[in-house]
Motif scaffolding. Structure first.
Motif, PDB file in Angstrom:
ATOM      1  N   MET A   1     -12.872 -47.061 -18.156  1.00 30.29           N
ATOM      2  CA  MET A   1     -13.287 -46.118 -19.171  1.00 30.29           C
ATOM      3  C   MET A   1     -12.670 -44.767 -18.826  1.00 30.29           C
ATOM      4  O   MET A   1     -12.718 -44.337 -17.679  1.00 30.29           O
ATOM      5  CB  MET A   1     -14.808 -46.041 -19.204  1.00 30.29           C
ATOM      6  CG  MET A   1     -15.355 -44.897 -20.028  1.00 30.29           C
ATOM      7  SD  MET A   1     -17.158 -44.905 -20.171  1.00 30.29           S
ATOM      8  CE  MET A   1     -17.346 -45.963 -21.573  1.00 30.29           C
ATOM      9  N   THR A   2     -12.133 -44.122 -19.834  1.00 33.78           N
ATOM     10  CA  THR A   2     -11.569 -42.793 -19.628  1.00 33.78           C
ATOM     11  C   THR A   2     -12.628 -41.729 -19.896  1.00 33.78           C
ATOM     12  O   THR A   2     -13.682 -42.015 -20.487  1.00 33.78           O
ATOM     13  CB  THR A   2     -10.383 -42.550 -20.575  1.00 33.78           C
ATOM     14  OG1 THR A   2     -10.872 -42.519 -21.919  1.00 33.78           O
ATOM     15  CG2 THR A   2      -9.308 -43.615 -20.413  1.00 33.78           C
ATOM     16  N   ALA A   3     -12.328 -40.519 -19.488  1.00 32.40           N
ATOM     17  CA  ALA A   3     -13.241 -39.395 -19.733  1.00 32.40           C
ATOM     18  C   ALA A   3     -13.463 -39.213 -21.231  1.00 32.40           C
ATOM     19  O   ALA A   3     -14.588 -38.992 -21.686  1.00 32.40           O
ATOM     20  CB  ALA A   3     -12.682 -38.128 -19.114  1.00 32.40           C
ATOM     21  N   ARG A   4     -12.391 -39.343 -22.000  1.00 39.52           N
ATOM     22  CA  ARG A   4     -12.489 -39.184 -23.459  1.00 39.52           C
ATOM     23  C   ARG A   4     -13.387 -40.265 -24.064  1.00 39.52           C
ATOM     24  O   ARG A   4     -14.204 -39.995 -24.943  1.00 39.52           O
ATOM     25  CB  ARG A   4     -11.104 -39.237 -24.073  1.00 39.52           C
ATOM     26  CG  ARG A   4     -11.134 -39.191 -25.587  1.00 39.52           C
ATOM     27  CD  ARG A   4      -9.756 -39.172 -26.144  1.00 39.52           C
ATOM     28  NE  ARG A   4      -9.473 -37.768 -26.427  1.00 39.52           N
ATOM     29  CZ  ARG A   4      -8.330 -37.314 -26.848  1.00 39.52           C
ATOM     30  NH1 ARG A   4      -7.316 -38.127 -26.985  1.00 39.52           N
ATOM     31  NH2 ARG A   4      -8.170 -36.041 -27.110  1.00 39.52           N
ATOM     32  N   LEU A   6     -15.788 -41.865 -22.543  1.00 40.08           N
ATOM     33  CA  LEU A   6     -17.163 -41.582 -22.130  1.00 40.08           C
ATOM     34  C   LEU A   6     -17.777 -40.520 -23.026  1.00 40.08           C
ATOM     35  O   LEU A   6     -18.897 -40.682 -23.517  1.00 40.08           O
ATOM     36  CB  LEU A   6     -17.208 -41.130 -20.669  1.00 40.08           C
ATOM     37  CG  LEU A   6     -18.571 -40.678 -20.152  1.00 40.08           C
ATOM     38  CD1 LEU A   6     -19.623 -41.781 -20.293  1.00 40.08           C
ATOM     39  CD2 LEU A   6     -18.467 -40.215 -18.702  1.00 40.08           C
ATOM     40  N   GLN A   7     -17.060 -39.431 -23.274  1.00 38.67           N
ATOM     41  CA  GLN A   7     -17.596 -38.366 -24.115  1.00 38.67           C
ATOM     42  C   GLN A   7     -17.842 -38.872 -25.533  1.00 38.67           C
ATOM     43  O   GLN A   7     -18.864 -38.563 -26.138  1.00 38.67           O
ATOM     44  CB  GLN A   7     -16.660 -37.161 -24.144  1.00 38.67           C
ATOM     45  CG  GLN A   7     -17.233 -35.985 -24.926  1.00 38.67           C
ATOM     46  CD  GLN A   7     -18.537 -35.467 -24.346  1.00 38.67           C
ATOM     47  OE1 GLN A   7     -18.570 -35.030 -23.202  1.00 38.67           O
ATOM     48  NE2 GLN A   7     -19.612 -35.504 -25.119  1.00 38.67           N
ATOM     49  N   LYS A   8     -16.937 -39.674 -26.050  1.00 38.00           N
ATOM     50  CA  LYS A   8     -17.111 -40.227 -27.396  1.00 38.00           C
ATOM     51  C   LYS A   8     -18.337 -41.128 -27.446  1.00 38.00           C
ATOM     52  O   LYS A   8     -19.112 -41.076 -28.404  1.00 38.00           O
ATOM     53  CB  LYS A   8     -15.862 -40.994 -27.813  1.00 38.00           C
ATOM     54  CG  LYS A   8     -15.909 -41.494 -29.228  1.00 38.00           C
ATOM     55  CD  LYS A   8     -14.601 -42.135 -29.641  1.00 38.00           C
ATOM     56  CE  LYS A   8     -14.712 -42.612 -31.084  1.00 38.00           C
ATOM     57  NZ  LYS A   8     -13.467 -43.199 -31.550  1.00 38.00           N
ATOM     58  N   LEU A   9     -18.532 -41.946 -26.438  1.00 36.51           N
ATOM     59  CA  LEU A   9     -19.689 -42.824 -26.376  1.00 36.51           C
ATOM     60  C   LEU A   9     -20.985 -42.011 -26.385  1.00 36.51           C
ATOM     61  O   LEU A   9     -21.909 -42.306 -27.135  1.00 36.51           O
ATOM     62  CB  LEU A   9     -19.606 -43.696 -25.118  1.00 36.51           C
ATOM     63  CG  LEU A   9     -20.650 -44.787 -24.973  1.00 36.51           C
ATOM     64  CD1 LEU A   9     -20.031 -45.983 -24.273  1.00 36.51           C
ATOM     65  CD2 LEU A   9     -21.832 -44.301 -24.185  1.00 36.51           C
ATOM     66  N   LEU A  10     -21.022 -40.957 -25.568  1.00 36.91           N
ATOM     67  CA  LEU A  10     -22.215 -40.106 -25.529  1.00 36.91           C
ATOM     68  C   LEU A  10     -22.442 -39.420 -26.872  1.00 36.91           C
ATOM     69  O   LEU A  10     -23.569 -39.355 -27.365  1.00 36.91           O
ATOM     70  CB  LEU A  10     -22.092 -39.069 -24.413  1.00 36.91           C
ATOM     71  CG  LEU A  10     -22.040 -39.608 -22.981  1.00 36.91           C
ATOM     72  CD1 LEU A  10     -21.834 -38.470 -21.995  1.00 36.91           C
ATOM     73  CD2 LEU A  10     -23.278 -40.405 -22.639  1.00 36.91           C
ATOM     74  N   ASP A  11     -21.360 -38.910 -27.472  1.00 36.95           N
ATOM     75  CA  ASP A  11     -21.473 -38.251 -28.775  1.00 36.95           C
ATOM     76  C   ASP A  11     -22.004 -39.207 -29.831  1.00 36.95           C
ATOM     77  O   ASP A  11     -22.902 -38.863 -30.601  1.00 36.95           O
ATOM     78  CB  ASP A  11     -20.117 -37.699 -29.219  1.00 36.95           C
ATOM     79  CG  ASP A  11     -19.638 -36.524 -28.390  1.00 36.95           C
ATOM     80  OD1 ASP A  11     -20.465 -35.917 -27.659  1.00 36.95           O
ATOM     81  OD2 ASP A  11     -18.431 -36.205 -28.449  1.00 36.95           O
ATOM     82  N   ASN A  12     -21.434 -40.412 -29.874  1.00 33.86           N
ATOM     83  CA  ASN A  12     -21.854 -41.401 -30.874  1.00 33.86           C
ATOM     84  C   ASN A  12     -23.311 -41.824 -30.690  1.00 33.86           C
ATOM     85  O   ASN A  12     -23.983 -42.151 -31.657  1.00 33.86           O
ATOM     86  CB  ASN A  12     -20.953 -42.632 -30.840  1.00 33.86           C
ATOM     87  CG  ASN A  12     -19.565 -42.347 -31.384  1.00 33.86           C
ATOM     88  OD1 ASN A  12     -19.348 -41.379 -32.102  1.00 33.86           O
ATOM     89  ND2 ASN A  12     -18.620 -43.185 -31.024  1.00 33.86           N
ATOM     90  N   ALA A  13     -23.769 -41.815 -29.450  1.00 33.69           N
ATOM     91  CA  ALA A  13     -25.155 -42.196 -29.165  1.00 33.69           C
ATOM     92  C   ALA A  13     -26.116 -41.025 -29.342  1.00 33.69           C
ATOM     93  O   ALA A  13     -27.324 -41.205 -29.334  1.00 33.69           O
ATOM     94  CB  ALA A  13     -25.262 -42.739 -27.747  1.00 33.69           C
ATOM     95  N   GLY A  14     -25.559 -39.816 -29.477  1.00 28.58           N
ATOM     96  CA  GLY A  14     -26.415 -38.636 -29.608  1.00 28.58           C
ATOM     97  C   GLY A  14     -27.083 -38.268 -28.291  1.00 28.58           C
ATOM     98  O   GLY A  14     -28.186 -37.722 -28.282  1.00 28.58           O
ATOM     99  N   ILE A  15     -26.418 -38.567 -27.190  1.00 28.71           N
ATOM    100  CA  ILE A  15     -26.957 -38.293 -25.861  1.00 28.71           C
ATOM    101  C   ILE A  15     -26.127 -37.179 -25.220  1.00 28.71           C
ATOM    102  O   ILE A  15     -24.902 -37.264 -25.190  1.00 28.71           O
ATOM    103  CB  ILE A  15     -26.908 -39.538 -24.952  1.00 28.71           C
ATOM    104  CG1 ILE A  15     -27.622 -40.713 -25.607  1.00 28.71           C
ATOM    105  CG2 ILE A  15     -27.508 -39.242 -23.586  1.00 28.71           C
ATOM    106  CD1 ILE A  15     -27.430 -42.031 -24.875  1.00 28.71           C
ATOM    107  N   SER A  16     -26.786 -36.156 -24.720  1.00 27.75           N
ATOM    108  CA  SER A  16     -26.080 -35.078 -24.028  1.00 27.75           C
ATOM    109  C   SER A  16     -25.647 -35.552 -22.645  1.00 27.75           C
ATOM    110  O   SER A  16     -26.157 -36.547 -22.124  1.00 27.75           O
ATOM    111  CB  SER A  16     -26.993 -33.856 -23.881  1.00 27.75           C
ATOM    112  OG  SER A  16     -28.060 -34.154 -22.992  1.00 27.75           O
ATOM    113  N   GLN A  17     -24.719 -34.818 -22.071  1.00 24.05           N
ATOM    114  CA  GLN A  17     -24.309 -35.128 -20.698  1.00 24.05           C
ATOM    115  C   GLN A  17     -25.510 -35.021 -19.773  1.00 24.05           C
ATOM    116  O   GLN A  17     -25.710 -35.868 -18.904  1.00 24.05           O
ATOM    117  CB  GLN A  17     -23.203 -34.182 -20.242  1.00 24.05           C
ATOM    118  CG  GLN A  17     -21.898 -34.402 -20.951  1.00 24.05           C
ATOM    119  CD  GLN A  17     -20.831 -33.419 -20.527  1.00 24.05           C
ATOM    120  OE1 GLN A  17     -20.860 -32.890 -19.417  1.00 24.05           O
ATOM    121  NE2 GLN A  17     -19.881 -33.164 -21.403  1.00 24.05           N
TER     122      GLN A  17
END
Length: 58
Positions: A1-4, A6-17
């Motif tokens: 998994m790339t950083a990008r 991971l960020q997309k996955l979090l964004d799509n799930a509505g979960i903050s870092q």
């Protein structure tokens, strides 16, 4: 998994870092390093994030 990815996955799930770090039991700074691409994302973290995405309700 790339950083990008991971960020997309979090964004799509509505979960903050911060929220993801808390749910995964890891340090917030570590999560920031993963998302910035400054640290290799372990396979266990990748799988746990995917689990969060599949099971998280906003």
């Amino acid at each position: 998994m790339t950083a990008r990815q991971l960020q997309k996955l979090l964004d799509n799930a509505g979960i903050s870092q911060r929220g993801a770090a808390r749910e995964l039991g890891i340090n917030e700074r570590t999560m920031r390093l993963y998302v910035a691409g400054d640290a290799v994302i372990p396979r266990t973290v990748e799988l746990a994030c995917k689990y969060l995405w599949e099971n998280h309700t906003v």
